[in-house]
Every structure is written in C-alpha cells, then in structure tokens.
Motif scaffolding. Structure first.
Motif, short mmCIF file in Angstrom:
data_model
loop_
_atom_site.label_atom_id
_atom_site.label_comp_id
_atom_site.label_asym_id
_atom_site.label_seq_id
_atom_site.Cartn_x
_atom_site.Cartn_y
_atom_site.Cartn_z
N ARG A 271 -6.54 -5.27 -0.21
CA ARG A 271 -6.26 -6.45 0.62
C ARG A 271 -5.42 -6.04 1.82
O ARG A 271 -5.69 -6.45 2.95
CB ARG A 271 -5.55 -7.51 -0.22
CG ARG A 271 -5.16 -8.74 0.54
CD ARG A 271 -4.42 -9.77 -0.31
NE ARG A 271 -3.50 -9.24 -1.30
CZ ARG A 271 -2.29 -8.74 -1.03
NH1 ARG A 271 -1.87 -8.66 0.22
NH2 ARG A 271 -1.51 -8.30 -2.00
N PHE B 1 2.62 -1.42 -2.12
CA PHE B 1 1.35 -0.70 -2.03
C PHE B 1 1.42 0.55 -1.14
O PHE B 1 0.49 1.35 -1.12
CB PHE B 1 0.24 -1.62 -1.54
CG PHE B 1 0.03 -2.80 -2.45
CD1 PHE B 1 -0.46 -2.62 -3.74
CD2 PHE B 1 0.36 -4.08 -2.04
CE1 PHE B 1 -0.63 -3.69 -4.60
CE2 PHE B 1 0.19 -5.17 -2.89
CZ PHE B 1 -0.30 -4.96 -4.17
N ASP C 28 4.24 -6.71 -0.09
CA ASP C 28 3.14 -5.75 0.09
C ASP C 28 3.65 -4.32 0.24
O ASP C 28 2.87 -3.37 0.13
CB ASP C 28 2.28 -6.13 1.31
CG ASP C 28 1.48 -7.40 1.07
OD1 ASP C 28 1.09 -7.64 -0.09
OD2 ASP C 28 1.26 -8.14 2.03
N SER D 174 -6.31 -0.13 -5.60
CA SER D 174 -6.11 -1.36 -6.35
C SER D 174 -6.50 -2.55 -5.47
O SER D 174 -6.54 -2.44 -4.24
CB SER D 174 -4.64 -1.49 -6.76
OG SER D 174 -3.83 -1.73 -5.62
N GLY E 136 -4.78 -5.09 -4.65
CA GLY E 136 -3.69 -5.41 -3.73
C GLY E 136 -3.67 -4.50 -2.52
O GLY E 136 -3.52 -4.95 -1.38
#
Length: 112
Positions: A31, A13, A10, A26, A28
C-alpha cells in the motif's frame, strides 16, 4: 491524486523495504509503495538504467509524459538494491517531509 496519504504508523514498513527492496511485500508495504508510485509525475525520483544489471543513475520525471527525464548530477549506483533503497528514502522524504531515520525512530510529522 492518491486517496491514501502516508501516515506516521506507515514508518513500520520502512525496515521491511530496506531489508527486501525487490520481491514480494506485505500488504501494508505494498500500500505504501502504491502511494509512492502513484500521484504526480513531475519531479518524482526514478532509476535510469545506464548499463543493464551494472549501473543506474538517479533521475527525475518531467511534468509531461514523453519529455526527457532529467538526471541528478553525480548520483549513480552500481548496486540495484542500494539504488532502490535510495529512491524509496527520497520519495518518503518528498511525501512526508521526514528523513527515513526520523521515521524509523517515530520522530517527525508525517503529512496527512
């Protein structure tokens, strides 16, 4: 409690958020933000508007909804984008134990 925990991958990001902290993200990154915004309230970093569109302060949420937010002494912002970036970095560290810099470089150990 969130079903998803941040993972080492992660870290990809972080740069996206730092580039565009406000706006569309995005899936991702969205999230990741959902994880950061969910979970326990107590102690979570938040922005407190001191002067609309001009001045923000860093605060921490109380354990009980409706109780006063405690301000972090000496931490104020005159730019909302910088404030959002700082809160993201602080929440990242709280959730993973890693500083943003080490996560960007693929170092550190993100908790599962």
């Amino acid at each position: 409690m969130s079903r998803y925990a941040l993972q080492p991958e992660d870290g990809q990001f972080i740069e996206e958020f730092m580039k565009t902290p406000i706006g569309h993200h995005s899936p991702g990154l969205q999230r990741v933000l959902n994880v950061m915004r969910g979970g326990e309230l107590e102690g979570k970093y938040v922005l407190v508007i001191i002067e609309p569109y001009r001045k923000w302060a860093l605060g921490r949420l109380p354990a009980r909804r409706g109780a006063p937010i405690s301000l972090v002494d000496g931490v104020e912002y005159s730019c909302q984008l910088q404030a959002e970036r700082d809160v993201f970095a602080r929440r990242w560290k709280d959730l993973t134990g890693d500083d943003i810099g080490s996560a960007l470089n693929g170092e550190g150990s993100t908790r599962a």
